[in-house]
Design a protein around this motif. Sequence first.
Motif, PDB file in Angstrom:
ATOM      1  N   ILE A 251       0.688  -1.302   0.058  1.00 16.91           N
ATOM      2  CA  ILE A 251       0.057   0.113  -0.126  1.00 16.91           C
ATOM      3  C   ILE A 251       0.852   1.155   0.201  1.00 16.91           C
ATOM      4  CG2 ILE A 251      -2.056   1.136   1.105  1.00 16.91           C
ATOM      5  CD1 ILE A 251      -2.226  -1.248   2.902  1.00 16.91           C
TER       6      ILE A 251
ATOM      7  N   HIS B   6       0.452   5.737  -0.062  1.00 20.25           N
ATOM      8  CA  HIS B   6      -0.571   6.938   0.015  1.00 20.25           C
ATOM      9  C   HIS B   6       0.034   8.127  -0.484  1.00 20.25           C
ATOM     10  CE1 HIS B   6       1.891   8.380   3.513  1.00 20.25           C
ATOM     11  NE2 HIS B   6       2.072   7.034   3.730  1.00 20.25           N
TER      12      HIS B   6
ATOM     13  N   ASP C 284      -0.141  17.847   6.936  1.00 23.13           N
ATOM     14  CA  ASP C 284       0.315  16.965   8.353  1.00 23.13           C
ATOM     15  C   ASP C 284      -0.667  17.617   9.513  1.00 23.13           C
ATOM     16  OD1 ASP C 284       1.263  16.006  10.466  1.00 23.13           O
ATOM     17  OD2 ASP C 284       3.374  16.853  10.202  1.00 23.13           O
TER      18      ASP C 284
ATOM     19  N   ASN D 112      -0.964  16.598  12.542  1.00 24.38           N
ATOM     20  CA  ASN D 112      -0.404  16.499  13.676  1.00 24.38           C
ATOM     21  C   ASN D 112       0.272  18.164  13.869  1.00 24.38           C
ATOM     22  OD1 ASN D 112      -0.481  14.181  15.084  1.00 24.38           O
ATOM     23  ND2 ASN D 112       1.021  13.297  13.729  1.00 24.38           N
TER      24      ASN D 112
ATOM     25  N   ALA E 136      -9.858  11.382  14.078  1.00 30.59           N
ATOM     26  CA  ALA E 136      -8.925  10.633  14.980  1.00 30.59           C
ATOM     27  C   ALA E 136      -7.551  11.328  15.271  1.00 30.59           C
ATOM     28  CB  ALA E 136      -8.147   9.614  13.677  1.00 30.59           C
ATOM     29  N   TYR E 137      -7.432  12.646  14.911  1.00 26.98           N
ATOM     30  CA  TYR E 137      -6.305  13.409  15.398  1.00 26.98           C
ATOM     31  C   TYR E 137      -6.940  14.166  16.307  1.00 26.98           C
ATOM     32  CZ  TYR E 137      -3.360  12.272  11.519  1.00 26.98           C
ATOM     33  OH  TYR E 137      -2.803  11.802  10.750  1.00 26.98           O
TER      34      TYR E 137
ATOM     35  N   GLU F 108      -7.207  11.629  19.795  1.00 23.26           N
ATOM     36  CA  GLU F 108      -5.874  11.252  20.443  1.00 23.26           C
ATOM     37  C   GLU F 108      -5.405  12.579  21.067  1.00 23.26           C
ATOM     38  OE1 GLU F 108      -4.016   8.532  20.415  1.00 23.26           O
ATOM     39  OE2 GLU F 108      -5.512   7.547  19.538  1.00 23.26           O
TER      40      GLU F 108
ATOM     41  N   THR G 101       4.484   2.455   1.229  1.00 21.13           N
ATOM     42  CA  THR G 101       4.857   2.836   2.530  1.00 21.13           C
ATOM     43  C   THR G 101       4.307   1.428   3.551  1.00 21.13           C
ATOM     44  OG1 THR G 101       3.668   4.756   2.424  1.00 21.13           O
ATOM     45  CG2 THR G 101       3.910   4.029   4.475  1.00 21.13           C
TER      46      THR G 101
ATOM     47  N   ASN H  28       5.619   8.513   7.358  1.00 22.20           N
ATOM     48  CA  ASN H  28       4.361   7.608   7.768  1.00 22.20           C
ATOM     49  C   ASN H  28       4.027   7.670   9.230  1.00 22.20           C
ATOM     50  OD1 ASN H  28       3.004   4.764   8.197  1.00 22.20           O
ATOM     51  ND2 ASN H  28       1.679   6.045   6.592  1.00 22.20           N
TER      52      ASN H  28
ATOM     53  N   ILE I  48       5.332   9.438  11.751  1.00 17.50           N
ATOM     54  CA  ILE I  48       5.100  10.801  12.340  1.00 17.50           C
ATOM     55  C   ILE I  48       3.916  11.646  11.745  1.00 17.50           C
ATOM     56  CG2 ILE I  48       6.227  12.386  10.567  1.00 17.50           C
ATOM     57  CD1 ILE I  48       7.443  12.349  14.197  1.00 17.50           C
ATOM     58  N   SER I  49       3.195  11.138  10.773  1.00 16.78           N
ATOM     59  CA  SER I  49       2.043  11.733  10.494  1.00 16.78           C
ATOM     60  C   SER I  49       0.817  11.048  11.107  1.00 16.78           C
ATOM     61  CB  SER I  49       1.802  11.936   9.025  1.00 16.78           C
ATOM     62  OG  SER I  49       1.726  10.797   8.521  1.00 16.78           O
ATOM     63  N   ARG I  50       0.902   9.893  11.791  1.00 12.46           N
ATOM     64  CA  ARG I  50      -0.047   9.326  12.391  1.00 12.46           C
ATOM     65  C   ARG I  50      -0.643  10.122  13.787  1.00 12.46           C
ATOM     66  NH1 ARG I  50      -1.065   3.424  11.468  1.00 12.46           N
ATOM     67  NH2 ARG I  50       0.182   3.091   9.509  1.00 12.46           N
ATOM     68  N   PRO I  51      -2.001   9.929  14.175  1.00 11.36           N
ATOM     69  CA  PRO I  51      -2.228  10.452  15.232  1.00 11.36           C
ATOM     70  C   PRO I  51      -1.947  10.000  16.669  1.00 11.36           C
ATOM     71  CG  PRO I  51      -4.158   9.364  14.220  1.00 11.36           C
ATOM     72  CD  PRO I  51      -3.072   9.334  13.208  1.00 11.36           C
ATOM     73  N   GLN I  52      -1.671   8.660  16.652  1.00 17.89           N
ATOM     74  CA  GLN I  52      -1.253   8.242  17.851  1.00 17.89           C
ATOM     75  C   GLN I  52       0.101   8.255  18.230  1.00 17.89           C
ATOM     76  OE1 GLN I  52      -2.666   6.272  15.435  1.00 17.89           O
ATOM     77  NE2 GLN I  52      -4.689   5.655  16.151  1.00 17.89           N
TER      78      GLN I  52
END
Lengths: 311, 303
Positions: A39, A41, A170, A172, A191-192, A195, B224, B259, B261-265
Amino acid sequence: MSKLSGKVRIDGSSSLFPVVEVAAEDFQTATRKGVDVPIAHAGTGGGFKRFLRDEIDICNASRPISEAERKGCQEAGLDFIELPVCFDALTIAVHPGSKLDSITVEQLKTIWSPDSQGKVLKWSDVDPSWPETPLRLFGAGADSGTFDYFTEAVVGKARSSRTDYTGSEDDNALVQGIKGDPGALGYIPFAYYIENTTAVKALAVDWEKDEEGPVRPSLETVVAAKYNPLSRPLFIYVNKKSAERPEVRAFVEFLLINAPRLVVEVKYMPLPSTAYQMALQRFRDQKSGSAFQGKPEVGVKIEDILAREPQ
Amino acid sequence: MASIPELIVRLKRQDRWFAVLGLACTLVGLVTLLILLAGLIRDGHHRLFDPAFYASFPSARAARAGILSPLVGSILLAFVTILLAVPLGVAAGVYLEEYAPRNIWTTLIEINIANLAGVPSIIFGLLALGALIYGLHLDRSLLVGGITLALLILPIVIVTTREALRAIPQGIREAAYALGATKWQVVRHHLIPYSLGGIATGTIIAMSRALGESAPLMTIGALTFITFLPPPPIRSQPPFVNFQWLNSEFTAMPIQMFNWISRPQAEFSALAATAGVVLILMTLSLNAVAIILRYRLRKRIKW
């Protein structure tokens, strides 16, 4: 399922990436690593570009396929099956110290429409009862499906937005920006928010076109179709020819059947179970085409969309 | 006019000031690296010594996620890059320095190479996308990734080669010619061996920068989430080698970090930090190899 082999190639929206990734991981375990599911993105637009070149089997999309992309499919002789996978809710986030609790869609429109550029600069410019402090805006960058959807839902026209705001792909970074600025208002994927519930505060959204009053984003309100117009379905587009391959068929069915569990695990919101049934039926019947006219629709129940005959 | 002793005192003071200033300037780089490394270790130390982290594929569950495929991807990518960039770059450098006549064309080429070294890396990604993937219909594979990074570091390899050749005293060449050596013999027996240390150092430092590049690889569509490794290059049956891995899809360390670092968790940010430490350690060890190589090659040279 253990006899399957081959490859299912996927690219597209980064919003949907975590959901498809977790499905791919479990699918690979279920097939005892017989099937590879790589996958990428590249974003919804980038994914469709590769889809049209017949480089991938499935495109993840955070908005319906556009008119131009559909035309591209026709020219390339490609048929696709449109399947909703889950909901995402855009959260209107403000600084945690803000006294504000809810906001109407009309007020959001006043804030974000292109005409407000350089004019709506203080909170009091939106509503005279609000403080006379600077309003600083944070939102999605123009390459994301999130931007397309938010502008369609709030301003009323996709991709129409003021541009004097801090835009980022981004999310975050957006959270950090909103957290650090008492005058901040921004939109981020749910989701952001979930968290970072101590870093930012979510506003309830009041849509004049329904009778719900101000609604806070949550799993319950989104699944019950009450959080409108800022909840949106996310889709996968399956190349119809690829869907004839057993490994692709098995993966898509695995995704739709296990979606309720997997979607919650990665903090997204599942569709109502009837919607998954309808999507699965559509896939098994190999019904190609899109139920949209090339642009996102706002505030329509997902079952109603699935009940339409795709064109 | 100041007396001589006063002048000496003043100049000595200036001397000390410059030493302090120079030390401060040196420390800026060093301290930045240390702060970076300390920050990454603070955020990412949990999994740093966990063997499973290096032996697992990426995963949607942070606790199970590892860096096996990006780590292998980066190593193979570096291998392809060096294999392509070194012969090309060294040959071009030797030609420009030793063979090419001084005229307007070589000047043009030289200016071009110097400019090429300053082109942003994403442009090389676009070039590879347009020429290799759309133009030549190559897959988005390790080979294409390697070619892209090789093009990226090629100007640096050429410039370093020329610098290393220029550092060889002219007398060496003249002595060899005096004994009747041809140009190629001079290059092969003297110039290349003597400049190897410099070339290796420059190439490896360029390589360690390329290791951290994500933009050109993203452009050519590196993946990714990938839970398989390229087929092994060595087989037990004849012909023992196998080039299928060159056509394999790949991911690399900086892409995986991006990948995560751009996740919410927050757990994924920690993983990104751990991967960052690993990437820095990879670069530092490459640089260590460069230093050792230079030292050993220099020792062999006696003039």
